[in-house]
Design an enzyme around this catalytic site. Sequence first.
Site, PDB file in Angstrom:
ATOM      1  N   LYS A 121       8.537  -5.043  14.666  1.00  0.00           N
ATOM      2  CA  LYS A 121       8.834  -3.756  14.020  1.00  0.00           C
ATOM      3  C   LYS A 121       9.786  -2.937  14.884  1.00  0.00           C
ATOM      4  CE  LYS A 121       7.661  -2.199  10.727  1.00  0.00           C
ATOM      5  NZ  LYS A 121       8.372  -2.294   9.406  1.00  0.00           N
ATOM      6  N   PHE A 136       0.822  -1.210   0.000  1.00  0.00           N
ATOM      7  CA  PHE A 136       0.000   0.000   0.000  1.00  0.00           C
ATOM      8  C   PHE A 136       0.864   1.272   0.000  1.00  0.00           C
ATOM      9  CE2 PHE A 136      -1.938   2.706   3.577  1.00  0.00           C
ATOM     10  CZ  PHE A 136      -2.437   3.664   2.700  1.00  0.00           C
ATOM     11  N   ILE A 137       1.636   1.471   1.049  1.00  0.00           N
ATOM     12  CA  ILE A 137       2.428   2.709   1.137  1.00  0.00           C
ATOM     13  C   ILE A 137       3.548   2.683   0.102  1.00  0.00           C
ATOM     14  CG2 ILE A 137       3.838   4.171   2.643  1.00  0.00           C
ATOM     15  CD1 ILE A 137       2.288   2.876   5.046  1.00  0.00           C
ATOM     16  N   ASP A 147       9.930  -7.222  -3.666  1.00  0.00           N
ATOM     17  CA  ASP A 147       8.689  -7.575  -2.971  1.00  0.00           C
ATOM     18  C   ASP A 147       8.428  -9.059  -3.200  1.00  0.00           C
ATOM     19  OD1 ASP A 147       5.865  -7.649  -2.099  1.00  0.00           O
ATOM     20  OD2 ASP A 147       5.990  -5.469  -2.245  1.00  0.00           O
ATOM     21  N   ASN A 148       8.007  -9.758  -2.173  1.00  0.00           N
ATOM     22  CA  ASN A 148       7.664 -11.172  -2.403  1.00  0.00           C
ATOM     23  C   ASN A 148       6.166 -11.344  -2.638  1.00  0.00           C
ATOM     24  OD1 ASN A 148       6.525 -10.964   0.102  1.00  0.00           O
ATOM     25  ND2 ASN A 148       7.791 -12.520   1.081  1.00  0.00           N
ATOM     26  N   LEU A 187      10.395  -0.900   3.446  1.00  0.00           N
ATOM     27  CA  LEU A 187       8.995  -0.931   3.870  1.00  0.00           C
ATOM     28  C   LEU A 187       8.450  -2.338   4.007  1.00  0.00           C
ATOM     29  CD1 LEU A 187       9.365   1.895   2.207  1.00  0.00           C
ATOM     30  CD2 LEU A 187       6.895   1.948   2.292  1.00  0.00           C
ATOM     31  N   TYR A 238       3.691  -8.387  16.269  1.00  0.00           N
ATOM     32  CA  TYR A 238       3.899  -7.447  15.162  1.00  0.00           C
ATOM     33  C   TYR A 238       4.641  -6.207  15.664  1.00  0.00           C
ATOM     34  CZ  TYR A 238       3.127  -3.488  12.145  1.00  0.00           C
ATOM     35  OH  TYR A 238       3.351  -2.348  11.409  1.00  0.00           O
TER      36      TYR A 238
END
Length: 326
Positions: free
Chosen positions: A144, A7-8, A27-28, A72, A140
């Site tokens: 992060k 998304f971002i 990106d996977n 990201l 999560y």
Amino acid sequence: MTGGGGFIGSHLVDALISQGRKVRVVDNFTVGHPRNLKQHDRNPNLQVVAADVADPKAMEEAIKDVERVFHLAALADIVPSIQNPEAYFRSNVDGTFVTLQAARAAGVKRFVYVASSSCYGIPDSYPTPEDAEIRPQYPYALTKRLGEQLVLHWAQVYKMPAISLRFFNIYGPRARTSGTYGAVFGVFLAQLLAGKPLTVVGDGTQRRDFTYVSDAVGALLTAASSQIFGRCYNIGSDQPVSINRLTELLEAPEIVYIPKRPGEPDCTWADTQRIKTELGWSAKVPIEDGVHHMLGNIEYWRDAPVWNPDSIAEATRDWFKYLSDE
Ligand code: UDP
């Protein structure tokens, strides 16, 4: 850029491509989706590498000739992080370690990490400054935060020109609609389209610092062009809005209330003084305008899952099971 299919990330790709820059996305496509980048099909300035950020060889190859890294890529939902912490550790911690090492080997000019306001858990003060206590409530948030610690440590030890941005509730077109029960905008827009009631958690008075994605992209670009490193910054609109107000802005015809989830704060509110002072960034998009853009793009959520109180209760069972005090 890692996570450019998300998304971002895909909005950041749009911005960089429109500046005429060359972009390589790694990106996977477990969270991200190729359709988020389809507007750049056949654009020679965009290269997409399907690889996992925790794969050292792939990352070394992908980063070896780049100037700036935006990291990201991450797994981002709460419940799956409780159910499968190993996958979260691998993507968000190992993936950050591998990306950092590849960036260091390549001698990049800049490394921008996207961190999460979830590191503050349920904070003592609002607006919440960067030096508030770190209190992750679920894996999560922890993974992060661990990724952020790696990034800041690499800045300290290896003088890596790295910076971390703690994003607060980013929303906008293409906000994730993975199969799992996730961020509120995707849930509400799919419900609106299907003519179903919006599932408001608790009494809806809780507030979130909803931040429009173009502001998040502005912050990423600002961070990428600054000289400061080894710092973390809150990225928020500084204008917390209640969920009840959000349902008004969405003109929801019907609402149904569902139980409050354990560990969730009654408010998220970024203290953005640090980034205003040090990098000169502040958010520009008021919630009214952001919601208007979302409604203009609502067709994106046509095939998104439509959640109801029963399916949410089922999907969040482990959330209640592990995080409740009783
Ligand atoms: N929320 C809601 N209904 C939903 C999902 C979320 O009212 O079906 C609320 C939730 O209580 C929170 C806000 O929307 O106050 C944002 O939730 P989200 O999961 O997007 O982000 P977070 O809680 O992690 O800030």
